[in-house]
Structure formats: C-alpha cells, structure tokens
Write an enzyme that holds these catalytic residues in place. Structure first.
Site, PDB file in Angstrom:
ATOM      1  N   GLU A   1      14.118  10.838 -41.165  1.00 46.27           N
ATOM      2  CA  GLU A   1      14.317  11.536 -39.893  1.00 46.27           C
ATOM      3  C   GLU A   1      13.474  10.801 -38.869  1.00 46.27           C
ATOM      4  O   GLU A   1      12.247  10.936 -38.838  1.00 46.27           O
ATOM      5  CB  GLU A   1      13.851  12.999 -40.015  1.00 46.27           C
ATOM      6  CG  GLU A   1      14.774  13.855 -40.857  1.00 46.27           C
ATOM      7  CD  GLU A   1      16.166  13.966 -40.266  1.00 46.27           C
ATOM      8  OE1 GLU A   1      16.300  14.038 -39.030  1.00 46.27           O
ATOM      9  OE2 GLU A   1      17.130  13.946 -41.042  1.00 46.27           O
TER      10      GLU A   1
ATOM     11  N   CYS B   1      11.214  14.657 -31.198  1.00 49.27           N
ATOM     12  CA  CYS B   1      12.202  13.581 -31.379  1.00 49.27           C
ATOM     13  C   CYS B   1      13.512  13.902 -30.660  1.00 49.27           C
ATOM     14  O   CYS B   1      14.236  13.002 -30.265  1.00 49.27           O
ATOM     15  CB  CYS B   1      12.435  13.307 -32.854  1.00 49.27           C
ATOM     16  SG  CYS B   1      12.790  14.788 -33.804  1.00 49.27           S
TER      17      CYS B   1
HETATM   18  P1  NAD Z   1       3.625   5.866 -35.732  1.00 55.16           P
HETATM   19  O1  NAD Z   1       4.823   5.064 -36.022  1.00 55.16           O
HETATM   20  O2  NAD Z   1       2.309   5.174 -35.674  1.00 55.16           O
HETATM   21  O3  NAD Z   1       3.459   7.006 -36.830  1.00 55.16           O
HETATM   22  C1  NAD Z   1       4.448   7.979 -37.034  1.00 55.16           C
HETATM   23  C2  NAD Z   1       4.073   8.746 -38.279  1.00 55.16           C
HETATM   24  O4  NAD Z   1       4.196   7.913 -39.405  1.00 55.16           O
HETATM   25  C3  NAD Z   1       2.628   9.233 -38.311  1.00 55.16           C
HETATM   26  O5  NAD Z   1       2.603  10.523 -38.867  1.00 55.16           O
HETATM   27  C4  NAD Z   1       1.892   8.233 -39.201  1.00 55.16           C
HETATM   28  O6  NAD Z   1       0.816   8.804 -39.900  1.00 55.16           O
HETATM   29  C5  NAD Z   1       2.983   7.831 -40.147  1.00 55.16           C
HETATM   30  N1  NAD Z   1       2.865   6.469 -40.625  1.00 55.16           N
HETATM   31  C6  NAD Z   1       2.586   5.360 -39.898  1.00 55.16           C
HETATM   32  N2  NAD Z   1       2.597   4.260 -40.688  1.00 55.16           N
HETATM   33  C7  NAD Z   1       2.901   4.696 -41.930  1.00 55.16           C
HETATM   34  C8  NAD Z   1       3.075   4.050 -43.174  1.00 55.16           C
HETATM   35  N3  NAD Z   1       2.988   2.715 -43.321  1.00 55.16           N
HETATM   36  N4  NAD Z   1       3.357   4.812 -44.259  1.00 55.16           N
HETATM   37  C9  NAD Z   1       3.492   6.143 -44.144  1.00 55.16           C
HETATM   38  N5  NAD Z   1       3.346   6.812 -43.007  1.00 55.16           N
HETATM   39  C10 NAD Z   1       3.063   6.093 -41.899  1.00 55.16           C
HETATM   40  O7  NAD Z   1       3.902   6.658 -34.405  1.00 55.16           O
HETATM   41  P2  NAD Z   1       2.990   7.620 -33.554  1.00 55.16           P
HETATM   42  O8  NAD Z   1       2.491   6.858 -32.365  1.00 55.16           O
HETATM   43  O9  NAD Z   1       2.006   8.369 -34.384  1.00 55.16           O
HETATM   44  O10 NAD Z   1       4.073   8.668 -33.092  1.00 55.16           O
HETATM   45  C11 NAD Z   1       5.017   8.389 -32.093  1.00 55.16           C
HETATM   46  C12 NAD Z   1       6.273   7.862 -32.687  1.00 55.16           C
HETATM   47  O11 NAD Z   1       6.541   8.551 -33.902  1.00 55.16           O
HETATM   48  C13 NAD Z   1       7.429   8.155 -31.776  1.00 55.16           C
HETATM   49  O12 NAD Z   1       7.966   6.953 -31.336  1.00 55.16           O
HETATM   50  C14 NAD Z   1       8.425   8.914 -32.597  1.00 55.16           C
HETATM   51  O13 NAD Z   1       9.586   8.172 -32.790  1.00 55.16           O
HETATM   52  C15 NAD Z   1       7.849   9.029 -33.946  1.00 55.16           C
HETATM   53  N6  NAD Z   1       7.852  10.406 -34.417  1.00 55.16           N
HETATM   54  C16 NAD Z   1       9.042  10.944 -34.732  1.00 55.16           C
HETATM   55  C17 NAD Z   1       9.103  12.226 -35.198  1.00 55.16           C
HETATM   56  C18 NAD Z   1      10.407  12.853 -35.584  1.00 55.16           C
HETATM   57  O14 NAD Z   1      10.474  14.056 -35.651  1.00 55.16           O
HETATM   58  N7  NAD Z   1      11.432  12.075 -35.919  1.00 55.16           N
HETATM   59  C19 NAD Z   1       7.943  12.950 -35.340  1.00 55.16           C
HETATM   60  C20 NAD Z   1       6.732  12.358 -35.004  1.00 55.16           C
HETATM   61  C21 NAD Z   1       6.694  11.063 -34.563  1.00 55.16           C
END
Ligand code: NAD
Length: 474
Positions: free
Chosen positions: A247, A281
């Site tokens: 997702e 999102c």
């Molecule tokens: P990010 O890509 O740094 O992290 C997103 C999430 O993934 C965080 O919870 C982080 O802990 C986790 N994560 C990061 N690297 C990982 C890895 N290698 N393995 C496992 N988990 C990992 O982004 P961010 O700056 O924290 O959040 C903003 C972005 O995240 C936005 O661009 C948005 O697209 C996305 N987001 C989407 C949703 C959704 O509901 N689809 C929810 C939260 C964040």
C-alpha cells in the site's frame, strides 16, 4: 516512557540495549525512547511467531472470530488512553486520534467476522467416486512494515487480515510512533490471541526488513509506506519468492467542474486537504479547477485554510496538528521553495509556525510551472497545488500522467460528466462528489506504482491465505 520490543507476549529491551528517542511533534520534547532490535531479537521473534502460527492456526475459525471481536471491544474500551498516546506521539488532534482507534477496532472486528465465513469447497470430480476439495489455509508467519501517519489504523489492517486468516504476525512498527501498535497488540493479547502469535519490533528499518523478509519462517510480506521503499521490499520478497501486499503513496487529482458551487466545495475540500496535516496517502493534492469557477474557488479555499486553527492535538479547538517531525517539515518546505523558485505563486502559508514543535502553515500554491517538483512528488503534507483548466482532455492527461494511481476525485453535478470522468481516471479509488475514507468493508488498493493487492473488504483475509485442492479417488 520506554517502548519495548514485544516478543512472545513479553516486553523487552533489545539485546544491545540500543534505544532511540521518541519526540512529541507538538513540542519537540522527548516523551520516551524506543528499543532497537538486533538480529538475535529478530531470531527470537521468528521462533516465537513460528510457534504462534502453529497455536493460532489450530484455533477454530469461529473462536478466532470471537477473540478478535473481544480485542476490538477492548480497544474501544481503552479508546481514551490509546488516543491520548497516539496524539502525543504523532501530533494529530485528539478527535482524529479517537476516530482512528475506533476505525482500527472496526477492522479487527470485521476480519474476525470474515474468519467465521471461511469456506472450503467440496466438489465431485469428472467421474463418480472422484472427489475434490478446495481448501483455504492461513499463509503462515507474516512480516508487516507499518507507517507513522495512521500508526494504529495502518497496522490494524495488517493485524486484522493476518490474525483473521489464522496467521501469526511480526510487525516492524514505526520508530517515530511506537506506542499505538503496542497498545493495539496488548488489547489483542488480552482478548486471547496467543502471546507467541504477535510480535512488535522496532529498529533500523532497512536492517529489520532485509533480515525478516528472506527469513525461511516468513511466508508473507506486507508494507505500507512510500513507493521507493515499497519497490525495495517487493524486490527482496521477490528474490525469496514470497507474496507481497504493497500500500504505497498517492498524488491525488481533484477535478472541480464549472457547474459546482465553488464556495461550498472549497469549505468541504479544505477540511479534507488539511486533515492529518495532509499526511494521508489519499489526501487531495493536485487540484484542477475549471476556469469558470477558478477565482471564487481559490479565494474561498484560501480564506478557509487561513482560518484553520493549527495547534497541539491535545487542544480541543485544534483543527490541524504539527507535522510528524523536523525531517518531514524540511521535506515540505523544500517542495514549496522549489515551486516558488520556479515561478509558482505562494498564496498562503509556506512557512513553519512558531519555534517549538514541527508546525507548518496550511499552504496554497497556484500558477505552478509544470516542472515544479510538487506536481510530480507526493507532498505528504499541508500543501494544496491548484491549477486552472479549460480543456478537459489536456487536464485528464495531466491527472493520469504520474506513476501514482491511488485515489482521485471528481466534483460535478452533471451525471454524464461524472460517469465520463470517473471512467477516464486511472486510479484504485475514485470519489465522485466525495472524499471517501477507508472503511473495513471496502477493499482498497492502488493502481500503477501506488501498490499491489488490496486491504479490507470481503476479501480482507485473502492476502494472508493460500489455497490448494486435494483430489480423492477411491
Ligand atoms: P520513508 O520512505 O522514509 O518511510 C516510509 C515508511 O517506511 C516509514 O514508516 C519507514 O519507517 C519505513 N521504511 C523506510 N525504509 C524502510 C526499509 N528499508 N524497510 C522497512 N521499512 C522502511 O518516507 P517518510 O518520509 O517517512 O514518509 C513519507 C512518505 O511515505 C510519503 O511519500 C508517502 O508516500 C509514504 N507513506 C505512505 C503511506 C501510505 O499510507 N501509503 C503512509 C505513510 C507514509
């Protein structure tokens, strides 16, 4: 407060006694620390989850339904405490936090109800005496990776589907917001889920995912987060031939047609745009407004956005809380600076508020040049990027022109145009005169790069199940 790892029903520090600070985004103050798991801790979680799978999958579908329903009831009974922690760690207004806890309970309850409907099929083969059964089985141990924006609800969807199907789950919960998942896990354990069937871990995200995903005990991978991380984890899972549910992000077009009441619509969309400080999102992000209603819509939108009460989530009058962190604030600020440098007009906001906590003003950009990053990258914050359109076809090309395919919205009272635009939009969600929320009875999933598979709906258990047929002769 110490937010510890939860393994086999026991809370514990990581083997290395390594911790990370947890901050209150409304004040920047430390509210506690969260434990980091080592590989040794993950091995214990994997071993417990394998045992937990054996135990939980041996519980009847009916009884699993009862236990999950009780878990949902406990979450609702604890809503005040759970919501207070959620607001403290994530920043959202208390009212939204309570709604999130209740919505999370709804997902758990719904999956419990669906567990009771798991049905195998028995059929006659092509000859008499040949019998075939088509069986549904739980997939096994689930590795789930959940984000911070709806720290309980996003995890609840995964706990609901996995536990409803009879799987055990190891959840790598967000380090920034560790309390919500723990609170939910305790409610489920108190309701009767075997201690070994649920583990909650934290740490360095990449270290944990790269260790858990290929681990032989793990049968299913599910992630909610950004597209780049989703691609990374899907590739890791692909190498180990493990099914995934992804997702991921969105960048939702919102089409506002000339026959609408622009002022009423602006009032409605301001609420939707700045809910959860835009950190959703499915947040409406790219506004396409038909030129006949552009000026009145933008004027009213700016007026209402400027009136929003921004403050700590614990204050009952607050309508928009802080962003999650300084890191997120910088990301939003960079997008706005990039747009204005390229020539966009900053009509509202565009700066942080105060010097305590990560508050950012509701922001409106217009006259945005096509190469501005904000039109291509998901803002995930309180930015409305508003564009004017007169040619429907050109507008649709832009609306469908990104790799995102999560949600889209159309506002018009013309029923023919509703149908035409809804069909033209290439998205997993289309709201017609509506910004819908995700409810458990709805299967939600992104198209294109916004994801793979769905969560919720009558098929909520399916991503966590495997099927087989058994052929009996004689
Ligand atoms: P990010 O890509 O740094 O992290 C997103 C999430 O993934 C965080 O919870 C982080 O802990 C986790 N994560 C990061 N690297 C990982 C890895 N290698 N393995 C496992 N988990 C990992 O982004 P961010 O700056 O924290 O959040 C903003 C972005 O995240 C936005 O661009 C948005 O697209 C996305 N987001 C989407 C949703 C959704 O509901 N689809 C929810 C939260 C964040």
């Amino acid at each position: 407060m110490d937010f510890k790892l939860l393994i086999d029903g026991k809370e514990c520090a990581g083997r290395d006694d390594n911790w990370q600070e947890v901050l209150n985004p409304a004040t920047g103050e430390v509210i506690g620390r969260v434990a980091h798991a080592t590989q040794e801790d993950l091995d214990r979680a994997l071993e417990a989850a394998a045992l937990g799978f054996t135990q939980w999958s041996a519980v009847s579908n009916w009884e699993r339904g009862s236990i999950l329903k009780r878990g949902a009831e406990l979450m609702r009974e604890r809503v005040d405490d759970l919501a207070r922690m959620l607001t403290l760690e994530m920043g959202k207004p208390l009212r939204e936090a309570k709604a999130e806890v209740n919505r999370s309970a709804d997902f758990i309850e719904w999956a419990g109800e669906q567990a009771r409907r798991i049905t195998d099929i028995a059929m006659q083969g092509r000859e008499l005496g040949h019998r075939i059964t088509i069986e549904t089985h739980p997939a096994g141990v689930v590795a789930a990776f959940t984000p911070w924006n709806f720290p309980m609800a996003q995890a609840a969807k995964k706990f609901a589907g996995a536990l409803g199907a009879g799987c055990s789950i190891i959840c790598k919960a967000p380090e920034e917001t560790p309390a919500s998942v723990l609170g939910m896990a305790h409610a489920l354990l108190d309701a009767g889920v075997p201690p070994a069937a649920i583990a909650v871990v934290y740490g360095v995200p990449a270290d944990i995912s790269s260790y858990l995903i290929p681990a032989p005990a793990v049968a299913k991978v599910t992630f909610t987060g950004s597209i780049p991380v989703g691609k990374l984890l899907a590739a890791q899972a692909g190498r180990a031939m493990k099914p995934v549910t992804m997702e991921l992000g969105g960048h939702a077009p919102v089409i506002i047609c000339k026959d609408t009441d622009p002022e009423r619509l602006a009032d409605y969309l301001v609420k939707g745009k700045y809910a959860n400080a835009g950190q959703i999102c499915m947040s409406p992000t790219r506004f396409f407004v038909e030129e006949e209603v552009y000026e009145p819509f933008v004027d009213r939108f700016i007026k209402k956005a400027a009136e929003l009460r921004v403050g700590p989530g614990t204050d009952e009058t607050t309508e928009m809380g802080p962003l999650l962190s300084e890191r997120r604030l910088e990301a939003i600020s960079d997008l706005v600076t990039d747009a204005t440098k390229r020539g966009a007009t900053l009509r509202l906001g565009g700066q942080r508020i105060g010097n305590k906590g990560s508050f950012y003003a509701p922001t409106v950009l217009t006259d945005i040049p096509p190469d501005a990053r904000v039109l291509h990258e998901e803002p995930f914050g309180p930015i409305a990027a508003i564009q004017k359109f007169s040619d429907e076809e050109k507008m649709l090309t832009l609306a469908n022109g990104l790799e995102f395919g999560l949600s889209s919205y159309v506002f018009t009272n013309d029923s023919e145009r509703q149908r035409r635009l809804a069909q033209a939009l290439k998205y997993g969600v289309v709201g017609v005169n509506d910004l819908p929320a995700h409810m458990p009875e709805i299967p939600l999933g992104g198209w294109k790069e916004s994801g793979f598979g769905t969560e919720g709906g009558q098929s909520i258990l399916e991503p966590f199940q495997k099927t087989r047929f058994v052929s009996y002769r004689g």
